[in-house]
Scaffold this motif. Structure first.
Motif, PDB file in Angstrom:
ATOM      1  N   ILE A 164       0.837  -1.210   0.000  1.00 57.77           N
ATOM      2  CA  ILE A 164       0.000   0.000   0.000  1.00 57.77           C
ATOM      3  C   ILE A 164       0.866   1.252   0.000  1.00 57.77           C
ATOM      4  CG2 ILE A 164      -1.672   1.330   1.354  1.00 57.77           C
ATOM      5  CD1 ILE A 164      -2.808  -1.342   2.349  1.00 57.77           C
ATOM      6  N   VAL A 165       1.896   1.266   0.851  1.00 62.12           N
ATOM      7  CA  VAL A 165       2.757   2.442   0.983  1.00 62.12           C
ATOM      8  C   VAL A 165       3.494   2.734  -0.317  1.00 62.12           C
ATOM      9  CG1 VAL A 165       4.888   3.240   2.063  1.00 62.12           C
ATOM     10  CG2 VAL A 165       3.040   2.378   3.484  1.00 62.12           C
ATOM     11  N   TYR A 166       4.052   1.724  -0.962  1.00 62.73           N
ATOM     12  CA  TYR A 166       4.811   1.972  -2.182  1.00 62.73           C
ATOM     13  C   TYR A 166       3.904   2.356  -3.341  1.00 62.73           C
ATOM     14  CZ  TYR A 166       9.386   0.730  -0.381  1.00 62.73           C
ATOM     15  OH  TYR A 166      10.569   0.731   0.302  1.00 62.73           O
ATOM     16  N   ILE A 167       2.687   1.855  -3.354  1.00 59.57           N
ATOM     17  CA  ILE A 167       1.728   2.312  -4.367  1.00 59.57           C
ATOM     18  C   ILE A 167       1.429   3.794  -4.163  1.00 59.57           C
ATOM     19  CG2 ILE A 167      -0.665   2.129  -5.152  1.00 59.57           C
ATOM     20  CD1 ILE A 167      -0.473  -0.883  -4.714  1.00 59.57           C
ATOM     21  N   GLU A 168       1.207   4.188  -2.882  1.00 61.07           N
ATOM     22  CA  GLU A 168       0.940   5.587  -2.574  1.00 61.07           C
ATOM     23  C   GLU A 168       2.139   6.470  -2.935  1.00 61.07           C
ATOM     24  OE1 GLU A 168      -1.762   7.159  -1.513  1.00 61.07           O
ATOM     25  OE2 GLU A 168      -2.964   5.328  -1.556  1.00 61.07           O
ATOM     26  N   ILE A 169       3.351   5.975  -2.645  1.00 63.33           N
ATOM     27  CA  ILE A 169       4.550   6.735  -2.982  1.00 63.33           C
ATOM     28  C   ILE A 169       4.647   6.928  -4.493  1.00 63.33           C
ATOM     29  CG2 ILE A 169       7.073   6.622  -3.060  1.00 63.33           C
ATOM     30  CD1 ILE A 169       7.007   5.332  -0.313  1.00 63.33           C
ATOM     31  N   PHE A 170       4.410   5.862  -5.226  1.00 69.05           N
ATOM     32  CA  PHE A 170       4.487   5.939  -6.684  1.00 69.05           C
ATOM     33  C   PHE A 170       3.455   6.925  -7.232  1.00 69.05           C
ATOM     34  CE2 PHE A 170       2.912   4.392 -10.818  1.00 69.05           C
ATOM     35  CZ  PHE A 170       4.056   4.599 -11.564  1.00 69.05           C
ATOM     36  N   VAL A 171       2.221   6.841  -6.741  1.00 70.17           N
ATOM     37  CA  VAL A 171       1.164   7.743  -7.214  1.00 70.17           C
ATOM     38  C   VAL A 171       1.497   9.186  -6.865  1.00 70.17           C
ATOM     39  CG1 VAL A 171      -1.258   8.374  -6.933  1.00 70.17           C
ATOM     40  CG2 VAL A 171      -0.627   5.968  -7.148  1.00 70.17           C
ATOM     41  N   ALA A 172       1.952   9.416  -5.616  1.00 64.01           N
ATOM     42  CA  ALA A 172       2.275  10.780  -5.184  1.00 64.01           C
ATOM     43  C   ALA A 172       3.439  11.345  -5.988  1.00 64.01           C
ATOM     44  CB  ALA A 172       2.608  10.789  -3.694  1.00 64.01           C
ATOM     45  N   THR A 173       4.443  10.523  -6.227  1.00 64.11           N
ATOM     46  CA  THR A 173       5.595  10.981  -7.000  1.00 64.11           C
ATOM     47  C   THR A 173       5.210  11.307  -8.436  1.00 64.11           C
ATOM     48  OG1 THR A 173       7.040   9.605  -5.646  1.00 64.11           O
ATOM     49  CG2 THR A 173       7.932  10.399  -7.727  1.00 64.11           C
ATOM     50  N   LEU A 178       5.464  15.026 -10.139  1.00 62.47           N
ATOM     51  CA  LEU A 178       6.265  15.256 -11.334  1.00 62.47           C
ATOM     52  C   LEU A 178       5.427  15.837 -12.460  1.00 62.47           C
ATOM     53  CD1 LEU A 178       8.480  12.039 -11.334  1.00 62.47           C
ATOM     54  CD2 LEU A 178       9.210  14.370 -10.847  1.00 62.47           C
ATOM     55  N   ARG A 179       4.191  15.342 -12.594  1.00 65.37           N
ATOM     56  CA  ARG A 179       3.311  15.885 -13.632  1.00 65.37           C
ATOM     57  C   ARG A 179       2.927  17.333 -13.331  1.00 65.37           C
ATOM     58  NH1 ARG A 179      -0.778  10.801 -15.012  1.00 65.37           N
ATOM     59  NH2 ARG A 179       0.760   9.577 -16.184  1.00 65.37           N
ATOM     60  N   ARG A 216      12.277   6.116 -13.623  1.00 65.24           N
ATOM     61  CA  ARG A 216      13.228   5.542 -12.669  1.00 65.24           C
ATOM     62  C   ARG A 216      12.551   5.211 -11.353  1.00 65.24           C
ATOM     63  NH1 ARG A 216      16.960   9.410 -14.648  1.00 65.24           N
ATOM     64  NH2 ARG A 216      16.655  10.728 -12.824  1.00 65.24           N
ATOM     65  N   ALA A 217      11.616   6.066 -10.932  1.00 66.04           N
ATOM     66  CA  ALA A 217      10.891   5.803  -9.686  1.00 66.04           C
ATOM     67  C   ALA A 217      10.095   4.511  -9.787  1.00 66.04           C
ATOM     68  CB  ALA A 217       9.958   6.982  -9.369  1.00 66.04           C
ATOM     69  N   ALA A 218       9.421   4.341 -10.905  1.00 68.41           N
ATOM     70  CA  ALA A 218       8.641   3.112 -11.097  1.00 68.41           C
ATOM     71  C   ALA A 218       9.549   1.890 -11.118  1.00 68.41           C
ATOM     72  CB  ALA A 218       7.845   3.203 -12.395  1.00 68.41           C
ATOM     73  N   ARG A 219      10.707   2.019 -11.778  1.00 70.42           N
ATOM     74  CA  ARG A 219      11.635   0.894 -11.842  1.00 70.42           C
ATOM     75  C   ARG A 219      12.191   0.553 -10.462  1.00 70.42           C
ATOM     76  NH1 ARG A 219      15.127   2.973 -15.006  1.00 70.42           N
ATOM     77  NH2 ARG A 219      16.746   3.447 -13.491  1.00 70.42           N
ATOM     78  N   THR A 220      12.528   1.565  -9.687  1.00 68.70           N
ATOM     79  CA  THR A 220      13.083   1.332  -8.356  1.00 68.70           C
ATOM     80  C   THR A 220      12.071   0.663  -7.447  1.00 68.70           C
ATOM     81  OG1 THR A 220      14.510   3.265  -8.612  1.00 68.70           O
ATOM     82  CG2 THR A 220      14.166   2.443  -6.383  1.00 68.70           C
ATOM     83  N   LEU A 221      10.835   1.160  -7.468  1.00 63.21           N
ATOM     84  CA  LEU A 221       9.785   0.546  -6.653  1.00 63.21           C
ATOM     85  C   LEU A 221       9.557  -0.890  -7.065  1.00 63.21           C
ATOM     86  CD1 LEU A 221       7.138   3.416  -6.410  1.00 63.21           C
ATOM     87  CD2 LEU A 221       8.733   2.656  -4.661  1.00 63.21           C
TER      88      LEU A 221
END
Length: 490
Positions: free
Chosen positions: A226-235, A239-240, A414-419
Protein backbone atom coordinates in the motif's frame (compact mmCIF):
# COMPACT_ATOMS: atom_id res chain seq x y z
CA UNK A 1 13.93 -18.64 8.92
CA UNK A 2 14.85 -22.27 9.30
CA UNK A 3 11.43 -23.75 9.78
CA UNK A 4 11.81 -27.02 7.90
CA UNK A 5 15.02 -28.55 6.70
CA UNK A 6 17.31 -31.61 6.83
CA UNK A 7 16.84 -35.20 5.78
CA UNK A 8 14.88 -35.92 8.94
CA UNK A 9 12.19 -33.48 7.83
CA UNK A 10 9.85 -36.20 6.53
CA UNK A 11 9.90 -38.07 9.82
CA UNK A 12 9.31 -34.85 11.73
CA UNK A 13 6.44 -33.75 9.50
CA UNK A 14 4.79 -37.15 9.75
CA UNK A 15 4.91 -37.10 13.53
CA UNK A 16 3.72 -33.51 13.75
CA UNK A 17 0.90 -33.84 11.24
CA UNK A 18 -0.27 -37.16 12.56
CA UNK A 19 -1.53 -35.64 15.77
CA UNK A 20 -3.73 -33.03 14.04
CA UNK A 21 -4.31 -33.94 10.41
CA UNK A 22 -3.58 -37.62 10.01
CA UNK A 23 -0.51 -38.86 8.19
CA UNK A 24 -0.39 -39.09 4.41
CA UNK A 25 3.41 -38.73 4.14
CA UNK A 26 5.59 -41.78 3.96
CA UNK A 27 8.47 -42.07 6.36
CA UNK A 28 11.88 -42.24 4.74
CA UNK A 29 15.08 -43.53 6.23
CA UNK A 30 17.86 -40.98 5.98
CA UNK A 31 20.54 -42.04 3.50
CA UNK A 32 24.03 -41.08 4.68
CA UNK A 33 27.17 -40.75 2.54
CA UNK A 34 30.76 -41.24 3.64
CA UNK A 35 33.33 -38.51 3.02
CA UNK A 36 37.10 -38.06 3.03
CA UNK A 37 36.69 -35.99 6.19
CA UNK A 38 35.70 -39.08 8.16
CA UNK A 39 32.13 -37.91 8.84
CA UNK A 40 28.86 -39.01 7.29
CA UNK A 41 26.96 -36.51 5.12
CA UNK A 42 23.36 -36.14 4.05
CA UNK A 43 24.40 -35.76 0.40
CA UNK A 44 27.17 -37.01 -1.89
CA UNK A 45 30.60 -35.60 -1.18
CA UNK A 46 30.85 -33.52 -4.40
CA UNK A 47 27.39 -32.10 -3.78
CA UNK A 48 28.28 -31.29 -0.18
CA UNK A 49 31.43 -29.44 -1.26
CA UNK A 50 29.56 -27.48 -3.93
CA UNK A 51 26.78 -26.62 -1.48
CA UNK A 52 29.28 -25.49 1.15
CA UNK A 53 31.14 -23.28 -1.33
CA UNK A 54 28.01 -21.60 -2.70
CA UNK A 55 26.37 -21.04 0.69
CA UNK A 56 29.63 -19.81 2.21
CA UNK A 57 29.97 -17.32 -0.64
CA UNK A 58 26.44 -16.04 0.11
CA UNK A 59 27.37 -15.68 3.79
CA UNK A 60 30.55 -13.73 2.98
CA UNK A 61 28.73 -11.42 0.57
CA UNK A 62 26.04 -10.79 3.19
CA UNK A 63 28.58 -9.98 5.90
CA UNK A 64 30.79 -7.77 3.73
CA UNK A 65 27.86 -5.87 2.19
CA UNK A 66 26.17 -5.07 5.49
CA UNK A 67 29.42 -4.19 7.26
CA UNK A 68 30.20 -1.74 4.46
CA UNK A 69 26.78 -0.15 4.86
CA UNK A 70 27.21 0.29 8.62
CA UNK A 71 30.76 1.67 8.33
CA UNK A 72 29.73 4.00 5.50
CA UNK A 73 27.04 5.69 7.57
CA UNK A 74 29.31 6.20 10.58
CA UNK A 75 32.52 7.17 8.75
CA UNK A 76 31.33 9.10 5.67
CA UNK A 77 29.98 12.52 6.62
CA UNK A 78 27.41 12.98 3.81
CA UNK A 79 25.67 9.77 4.97
CA UNK A 80 25.42 10.76 8.64
CA UNK A 81 21.79 11.81 8.36
CA UNK A 82 18.96 10.67 10.57
CA UNK A 83 16.99 8.70 7.96
CA UNK A 84 20.01 6.48 7.34
CA UNK A 85 19.60 5.07 10.86
CA UNK A 86 16.88 2.87 9.37
CA UNK A 87 19.39 1.55 6.83
CA UNK A 88 21.84 0.83 9.67
CA UNK A 89 19.16 -1.06 11.61
CA UNK A 90 18.35 -3.10 8.50
CA UNK A 91 22.04 -3.85 7.97
CA UNK A 92 22.43 -4.95 11.61
CA UNK A 93 19.48 -7.35 11.26
CA UNK A 94 20.88 -8.82 8.03
CA UNK A 95 24.36 -9.04 9.55
CA UNK A 96 23.08 -11.02 12.55
CA UNK A 97 21.30 -13.37 10.15
CA UNK A 98 24.62 -13.99 8.38
CA UNK A 99 26.58 -14.51 11.62
CA UNK A 100 24.16 -16.29 13.98
CA UNK A 101 21.92 -18.24 11.61
CA UNK A 102 23.46 -19.09 8.26
CA UNK A 103 26.65 -20.96 9.31
CA UNK A 104 24.68 -23.39 11.51
CA UNK A 105 22.17 -23.86 8.69
CA UNK A 106 24.99 -24.83 6.31
CA UNK A 107 26.33 -27.39 8.78
CA UNK A 108 22.83 -28.75 9.46
CA UNK A 109 21.97 -29.06 5.75
CA UNK A 110 25.21 -30.86 4.84
CA UNK A 111 25.43 -33.03 7.95
CA UNK A 112 21.78 -34.09 7.90
CA UNK A 113 21.40 -34.04 11.67
CA UNK A 114 21.71 -31.63 14.58
CA UNK A 115 24.91 -32.14 16.58
CA UNK A 116 24.82 -29.07 18.82
CA UNK A 117 22.30 -29.91 21.54
CA UNK A 118 18.90 -28.62 22.58
CA UNK A 119 20.02 -25.28 24.03
CA UNK A 120 21.95 -24.22 20.92
CA UNK A 121 18.97 -25.41 18.87
CA UNK A 122 16.56 -23.14 20.77
CA UNK A 123 18.97 -20.21 20.55
CA UNK A 124 19.45 -20.78 16.83
CA UNK A 125 15.73 -21.01 16.03
CA UNK A 126 14.90 -17.95 18.14
CA UNK A 127 17.71 -15.93 16.54
CA UNK A 128 16.50 -17.06 13.12
CA UNK A 129 12.96 -15.81 13.62
CA UNK A 130 14.10 -12.68 15.49
CA UNK A 131 16.65 -11.51 12.91
CA UNK A 132 14.63 -12.36 9.80
CA UNK A 133 11.54 -10.67 11.26
CA UNK A 134 13.61 -7.60 12.21
CA UNK A 135 14.96 -7.43 8.67
CA UNK A 136 11.46 -7.53 7.17
CA UNK A 137 10.04 -5.04 9.68
CA UNK A 138 12.94 -2.66 9.02
CA UNK A 139 12.04 -2.76 5.33
CA UNK A 140 8.51 -1.83 6.36
CA UNK A 141 9.79 1.03 8.55
CA UNK A 142 11.90 2.37 5.67
CA UNK A 143 8.84 2.33 3.41
CA UNK A 144 6.76 4.24 5.97
CA UNK A 145 9.55 6.76 6.56
CA UNK A 146 9.79 7.52 2.85
CA UNK A 147 6.03 7.69 2.49
CA UNK A 148 5.80 10.36 5.23
CA UNK A 149 8.77 12.24 3.76
CA UNK A 150 7.17 12.40 0.31
CA UNK A 151 3.54 13.06 1.25
CA UNK A 152 4.29 15.62 3.99
CA UNK A 153 7.89 16.77 3.42
CA UNK A 154 7.87 20.05 5.37
CA UNK A 155 6.17 18.85 8.54
CA UNK A 156 7.86 15.46 8.59
CA UNK A 157 11.28 17.07 8.16
CA UNK A 158 10.67 18.72 11.54
CA UNK A 159 9.27 15.56 13.13
CA UNK A 160 12.04 13.29 11.88
CA UNK A 161 14.33 13.76 14.87
CA UNK A 162 16.97 11.36 16.15
CA UNK A 163 14.76 10.49 19.12
CA UNK A 164 11.75 9.72 16.93
CA UNK A 165 13.76 7.53 14.56
CA UNK A 166 15.40 5.63 17.43
CA UNK A 167 11.99 5.01 19.00
CA UNK A 168 10.73 3.54 15.71
CA UNK A 169 13.82 1.33 15.41
CA UNK A 170 13.51 0.11 19.00
CA UNK A 171 9.84 -0.61 18.30
CA UNK A 172 10.83 -2.75 15.30
CA UNK A 173 13.19 -4.88 17.38
CA UNK A 174 10.77 -5.21 20.30
CA UNK A 175 8.02 -6.33 17.93
CA UNK A 176 10.42 -8.85 16.39
CA UNK A 177 11.22 -10.18 19.88
CA UNK A 178 7.51 -10.42 20.65
CA UNK A 179 7.02 -12.58 17.56
CA UNK A 180 10.06 -14.83 18.07
CA UNK A 181 10.01 -15.48 21.83
CA UNK A 182 6.67 -17.34 22.47
CA UNK A 183 8.12 -20.81 21.65
CA UNK A 184 10.67 -20.28 24.42
CA UNK A 185 7.79 -19.62 26.83
CA UNK A 186 5.94 -22.83 25.99
CA UNK A 187 4.07 -22.10 22.76
CA UNK A 188 5.67 -25.03 20.96
CA UNK A 189 5.41 -28.74 20.22
CA UNK A 190 9.05 -29.60 20.75
CA UNK A 191 9.73 -33.19 21.90
CA UNK A 192 10.58 -33.85 25.52
CA UNK A 193 13.54 -36.03 24.56
CA UNK A 194 16.17 -34.51 22.27
CA UNK A 195 19.14 -36.35 20.73
CA UNK A 196 21.16 -36.26 17.49
CA UNK A 197 18.31 -37.94 15.59
CA UNK A 198 15.79 -35.30 16.69
CA UNK A 199 15.36 -32.52 14.08
CA UNK A 200 15.96 -28.97 15.26
CA UNK A 201 12.90 -27.16 13.87
CA UNK A 202 10.43 -24.54 14.89
CA UNK A 203 7.11 -25.55 16.30
CA UNK A 204 4.45 -26.63 13.83
CA UNK A 205 1.58 -25.59 16.10
CA UNK A 206 -0.99 -24.05 13.79
CA UNK A 207 -1.86 -21.17 16.12
CA UNK A 208 1.78 -20.06 16.35
CA UNK A 209 2.34 -20.53 12.62
CA UNK A 210 -0.54 -18.15 11.87
CA UNK A 211 0.60 -15.68 14.54
CA UNK A 212 4.24 -15.59 13.47
CA UNK A 213 3.60 -15.57 9.71
CA UNK A 214 1.17 -12.66 10.00
CA UNK A 215 3.54 -10.61 12.15
CA UNK A 216 6.72 -11.51 10.31
CA UNK A 217 5.57 -11.28 6.71
CA UNK A 218 1.97 -10.95 5.59
CA UNK A 219 1.05 -7.78 7.52
CA UNK A 220 4.35 -6.05 6.60
CA UNK A 221 3.82 -7.14 2.99
CA UNK A 222 0.37 -5.53 2.90
CA UNK A 223 1.70 -2.33 4.49
CA UNK A 224 4.66 -2.10 2.11
CA UNK A 225 2.47 -2.74 -0.93
CA UNK A 226 0.00 0.00 0.00
CA UNK A 227 2.76 2.44 0.98
CA UNK A 228 4.81 1.97 -2.18
CA UNK A 229 1.73 2.31 -4.37
CA UNK A 230 0.94 5.59 -2.57
CA UNK A 231 4.55 6.74 -2.98
CA UNK A 232 4.49 5.94 -6.68
CA UNK A 233 1.16 7.74 -7.21
CA UNK A 234 2.27 10.78 -5.18
CA UNK A 235 5.60 10.98 -7.00
CA UNK A 236 4.01 10.70 -10.43
CA UNK A 237 1.41 13.33 -9.54
CA UNK A 238 4.08 15.71 -8.27
CA UNK A 239 6.27 15.26 -11.33
CA UNK A 240 3.31 15.88 -13.63
CA UNK A 241 2.39 19.02 -11.68
CA UNK A 242 5.94 20.27 -12.02
CA UNK A 243 5.97 19.52 -15.73
CA UNK A 244 2.66 21.36 -16.15
CA UNK A 245 3.97 24.32 -14.16
CA UNK A 246 7.11 24.39 -16.31
CA UNK A 247 4.98 24.42 -19.46
CA UNK A 248 2.86 27.30 -18.11
CA UNK A 249 6.01 29.25 -17.20
CA UNK A 250 7.37 28.68 -20.69
CA UNK A 251 4.17 29.96 -22.26
CA UNK A 252 4.19 32.99 -19.96
CA UNK A 253 7.81 33.67 -20.85
CA UNK A 254 7.07 33.55 -24.58
CA UNK A 255 4.09 35.89 -24.09
CA UNK A 256 6.30 38.27 -22.11
CA UNK A 257 8.89 38.29 -24.89
CA UNK A 258 6.22 39.02 -27.48
CA UNK A 259 4.82 41.87 -25.38
CA UNK A 260 8.27 43.40 -24.94
CA UNK A 261 8.88 43.19 -28.68
CA UNK A 262 5.61 44.96 -29.46
CA UNK A 263 6.38 47.62 -26.88
CA UNK A 264 9.82 48.16 -28.38
CA UNK A 265 8.38 48.51 -31.87
CA UNK A 266 5.88 51.09 -30.61
CA UNK A 267 8.63 53.09 -28.93
CA UNK A 268 10.72 53.02 -32.12
CA UNK A 269 7.84 54.39 -34.21
CA UNK A 270 7.05 57.25 -31.85
CA UNK A 271 8.93 60.14 -30.34
CA UNK A 272 8.14 59.19 -26.76
CA UNK A 273 11.50 57.54 -26.36
CA UNK A 274 13.35 60.59 -27.61
CA UNK A 275 11.47 62.86 -25.21
CA UNK A 276 12.15 60.45 -22.36
CA UNK A 277 15.85 60.34 -23.15
CA UNK A 278 15.96 64.16 -23.38
CA UNK A 279 14.20 64.45 -20.03
CA UNK A 280 16.64 62.05 -18.39
CA UNK A 281 19.62 63.84 -19.96
CA UNK A 282 18.48 67.31 -18.83
CA UNK A 283 17.85 66.06 -15.32
CA UNK A 284 21.36 64.61 -15.12
CA UNK A 285 22.86 67.89 -16.44
CA UNK A 286 20.88 69.89 -13.90
CA UNK A 287 22.18 67.82 -10.98
CA UNK A 288 25.73 67.62 -12.26
CA UNK A 289 27.09 70.22 -9.86
CA UNK A 290 24.81 69.61 -6.86
CA UNK A 291 22.74 66.70 -5.61
CA UNK A 292 20.10 66.26 -2.94
CA UNK A 293 21.01 63.55 -0.42
CA UNK A 294 17.35 62.77 0.27
CA UNK A 295 17.20 64.85 3.45
CA UNK A 296 16.90 68.24 1.79
CA UNK A 297 20.67 68.96 1.92
CA UNK A 298 22.37 70.06 -1.27
CA UNK A 299 25.71 68.33 -1.85
CA UNK A 300 28.67 69.63 -3.87
CA UNK A 301 30.84 67.51 -6.14
CA UNK A 302 33.13 66.20 -3.34
CA UNK A 303 30.20 65.43 -1.08
CA UNK A 304 28.49 63.78 -4.00
CA UNK A 305 31.48 61.44 -4.52
CA UNK A 306 31.58 60.53 -0.83
CA UNK A 307 27.83 59.98 -0.93
CA UNK A 308 28.20 57.64 -3.93
CA UNK A 309 30.95 55.63 -2.19
CA UNK A 310 28.84 55.35 0.97
CA UNK A 311 25.76 54.26 -0.98
CA UNK A 312 27.84 51.78 -2.95
CA UNK A 313 29.15 50.16 0.26
CA UNK A 314 25.62 50.03 1.66
CA UNK A 315 24.31 48.43 -1.53
CA UNK A 316 27.14 45.87 -1.42
CA UNK A 317 26.28 44.90 2.18
CA UNK A 318 22.59 44.65 1.31
CA UNK A 319 23.44 42.48 -1.70
CA UNK A 320 25.50 40.15 0.47
CA UNK A 321 22.65 39.84 2.96
CA UNK A 322 20.14 39.17 0.19
CA UNK A 323 22.49 36.60 -1.33
CA UNK A 324 22.80 34.80 2.00
CA UNK A 325 19.02 34.77 2.42
CA UNK A 326 18.62 33.38 -1.10
CA UNK A 327 21.17 30.65 -0.39
CA UNK A 328 19.34 29.69 2.81
CA UNK A 329 16.02 29.50 0.97
CA UNK A 330 17.63 27.47 -1.80
CA UNK A 331 19.12 25.07 0.73
CA UNK A 332 15.70 24.59 2.34
CA UNK A 333 14.10 23.94 -1.04
CA UNK A 334 16.83 21.48 -2.01
CA UNK A 335 16.38 19.63 1.29
CA UNK A 336 12.69 19.21 0.58
CA UNK A 337 13.47 18.26 -3.01
CA UNK A 338 15.85 15.52 -1.89
CA UNK A 339 13.12 14.03 0.30
CA UNK A 340 10.97 13.57 -2.76
CA UNK A 341 13.18 10.79 -4.09
CA UNK A 342 11.47 7.43 -4.07
CA UNK A 343 14.52 5.70 -2.67
CA UNK A 344 15.60 8.71 -0.65
CA UNK A 345 18.80 8.88 -2.68
CA UNK A 346 20.44 10.93 -5.39
CA UNK A 347 19.38 9.83 -8.82
CA UNK A 348 22.03 11.57 -10.90
CA UNK A 349 22.77 9.74 -14.11
CA UNK A 350 26.34 11.01 -14.17
CA UNK A 351 28.48 10.81 -11.05
CA UNK A 352 30.70 13.64 -12.24
CA UNK A 353 27.73 16.01 -12.33
CA UNK A 354 26.54 15.52 -8.76
CA UNK A 355 25.99 19.26 -8.34
CA UNK A 356 24.66 19.71 -11.84
CA UNK A 357 21.03 20.03 -10.82
CA UNK A 358 21.83 22.73 -8.25
CA UNK A 359 24.00 24.67 -10.66
CA UNK A 360 21.42 24.31 -13.40
CA UNK A 361 18.66 25.64 -11.15
CA UNK A 362 20.90 28.60 -10.18
CA UNK A 363 21.78 29.22 -13.82
CA UNK A 364 18.21 29.28 -15.03
CA UNK A 365 17.23 31.67 -12.22
CA UNK A 366 20.08 33.99 -13.16
CA UNK A 367 19.23 33.68 -16.85
CA UNK A 368 15.62 34.49 -16.12
CA UNK A 369 16.55 37.51 -13.99
CA UNK A 370 19.11 38.78 -16.48
CA UNK A 371 16.71 38.15 -19.33
CA UNK A 372 14.00 40.30 -17.73
CA UNK A 373 16.47 43.10 -17.05
CA UNK A 374 17.88 42.97 -20.56
CA UNK A 375 14.39 43.07 -22.05
CA UNK A 376 13.52 46.15 -20.00
CA UNK A 377 16.75 47.91 -20.93
CA UNK A 378 16.33 46.98 -24.59
CA UNK A 379 12.83 48.36 -24.62
CA UNK A 380 13.81 51.62 -22.90
CA UNK A 381 16.85 52.53 -24.97
CA UNK A 382 15.88 50.69 -28.17
CA UNK A 383 19.21 48.91 -28.40
CA UNK A 384 18.96 46.23 -31.06
CA UNK A 385 22.01 44.33 -29.84
CA UNK A 386 20.64 44.00 -26.33
CA UNK A 387 17.25 43.07 -27.75
CA UNK A 388 18.88 40.29 -29.76
CA UNK A 389 20.64 39.10 -26.61
CA UNK A 390 17.29 39.18 -24.81
CA UNK A 391 15.80 36.81 -27.36
CA UNK A 392 18.80 34.47 -27.15
CA UNK A 393 18.52 34.31 -23.37
CA UNK A 394 14.79 33.71 -23.63
CA UNK A 395 15.41 30.84 -26.00
CA UNK A 396 17.88 29.33 -23.52
CA UNK A 397 15.31 29.53 -20.72
CA UNK A 398 12.61 28.01 -22.91
CA UNK A 399 14.98 25.22 -23.95
CA UNK A 400 15.82 24.55 -20.30
CA UNK A 401 12.14 24.26 -19.41
CA UNK A 402 11.62 21.77 -22.22
CA UNK A 403 14.60 19.77 -20.98
CA UNK A 404 13.24 19.88 -17.44
CA UNK A 405 10.02 18.25 -18.59
CA UNK A 406 12.00 15.41 -20.15
CA UNK A 407 13.99 14.98 -16.91
CA UNK A 408 10.73 14.80 -14.93
CA UNK A 409 9.45 12.02 -17.14
CA UNK A 410 12.79 10.22 -16.80
CA UNK A 411 12.59 10.50 -13.02
CA UNK A 412 9.08 9.07 -13.10
CA UNK A 413 10.27 6.04 -15.04
CA UNK A 414 13.23 5.54 -12.67
CA UNK A 415 10.89 5.80 -9.69
CA UNK A 416 8.64 3.11 -11.10
CA UNK A 417 11.63 0.89 -11.84
CA UNK A 418 13.08 1.33 -8.36
CA UNK A 419 9.79 0.55 -6.65
CA UNK A 420 9.43 -2.51 -8.82
CA UNK A 421 12.90 -3.73 -7.82
CA UNK A 422 12.31 -3.16 -4.10
CA UNK A 423 8.96 -4.93 -3.99
CA UNK A 424 9.87 -7.55 -6.57
CA UNK A 425 13.01 -8.75 -4.75
CA UNK A 426 11.26 -8.79 -1.38
CA UNK A 427 8.30 -10.82 -2.66
CA UNK A 428 10.39 -13.24 -4.72
CA UNK A 429 12.70 -13.95 -1.79
CA UNK A 430 10.21 -14.37 1.05
CA UNK A 431 6.80 -15.27 -0.39
CA UNK A 432 7.68 -18.91 -1.33
CA UNK A 433 9.05 -19.57 2.14
CA UNK A 434 6.06 -18.19 4.04
CA UNK A 435 3.61 -19.97 1.77
CA UNK A 436 5.40 -23.23 2.55
CA UNK A 437 5.57 -22.33 6.24
CA UNK A 438 1.81 -21.75 6.42
CA UNK A 439 0.59 -24.54 4.11
CA UNK A 440 2.54 -27.55 5.41
CA UNK A 441 1.07 -27.67 8.96
CA UNK A 442 -2.45 -27.57 7.50
CA UNK A 443 -1.83 -30.07 4.68
CA UNK A 444 -1.09 -33.65 5.77
CA UNK A 445 -0.27 -34.76 2.23
CA UNK A 446 2.11 -31.84 1.52
CA UNK A 447 5.61 -33.27 1.83
CA UNK A 448 8.17 -31.12 -0.01
CA UNK A 449 11.56 -32.70 -0.62
CA UNK A 450 14.61 -31.73 1.40
CA UNK A 451 16.26 -30.00 -1.55
CA UNK A 452 13.14 -27.94 -2.27
CA UNK A 453 12.89 -26.96 1.39
CA UNK A 454 16.53 -25.92 1.52
CA UNK A 455 16.25 -23.95 -1.72
CA UNK A 456 13.16 -22.03 -0.57
CA UNK A 457 14.70 -21.37 2.85
CA UNK A 458 17.93 -20.00 1.39
CA UNK A 459 15.97 -17.91 -1.11
CA UNK A 460 14.65 -16.01 1.89
CA UNK A 461 18.13 -15.69 3.37
CA UNK A 462 19.45 -14.24 0.11
CA UNK A 463 17.27 -11.20 0.73
CA UNK A 464 19.70 -10.25 3.52
CA UNK A 465 22.52 -10.26 0.96
CA UNK A 466 20.52 -8.24 -1.58
CA UNK A 467 19.27 -5.55 0.81
CA UNK A 468 22.63 -3.69 0.95
CA UNK A 469 22.69 -3.67 -2.85
CA UNK A 470 19.09 -2.57 -3.37
CA UNK A 471 19.09 0.19 -0.78
CA UNK A 472 22.52 1.62 -1.62
CA UNK A 473 23.31 1.02 -5.30
CA UNK A 474 21.02 3.89 -6.36
CA UNK A 475 22.82 6.29 -4.01
CA UNK A 476 25.98 7.93 -5.31
CA UNK A 477 27.12 8.78 -1.77
CA UNK A 478 27.04 5.12 -0.71
CA UNK A 479 29.01 4.17 -3.79
CA UNK A 480 31.64 6.76 -2.96
CA UNK A 481 31.77 5.61 0.65
CA UNK A 482 32.23 1.99 -0.45
CA UNK A 483 35.07 2.98 -2.78
CA UNK A 484 36.71 4.96 -0.01
CA UNK A 485 36.46 2.07 2.47
CA UNK A 486 37.76 -0.41 -0.09
CA UNK A 487 40.57 1.90 -1.22
CA UNK A 488 39.24 2.17 -4.76
CA UNK A 489 39.94 5.42 -6.58
CA UNK A 490 36.81 7.14 -7.85
Amino acid sequence: MTIMTSNNYSNFTSTSNHSENGDDCEKHEAIMYESIFGISLAMPQWEAIGTAVILSFIIIITIVGNVLVILSVFTYKPLRIVQNFFIVSLAVADLTVAILVLPLNVAYSIRGRWDFGIHICKMWLTSDVLCCTASILNLCAIALDRYWAITDPINYAQKRTVERVLILIIGVWLLSLLISSPPLLGWNDWPDHFDITTPCMLTQKRSYVIYSSLGSFFIPLIIMTIVYIEIFVATRRRLRERAQASKINAMALKSNIAAKTIEQTTNNSGSGGDRERESISSELNHNEGHMDDGNGIILNSKDKKRKKKKDKKKMTKDSVKDHKKDKQKSAQMLTISNENSVTDVHDNDNENNQHGNTDLRTSVIEIDKNNSKLCEVATMINNNNNNSMCHKKSGAVYQFIEEKQKISLSKERRAARTLGIIMGVFVVCWLPFFLMYVIVPFCASCCPSDKLVNFITWLGYINSALNPVIYTIFNIEYRRAFKKLLGIRA
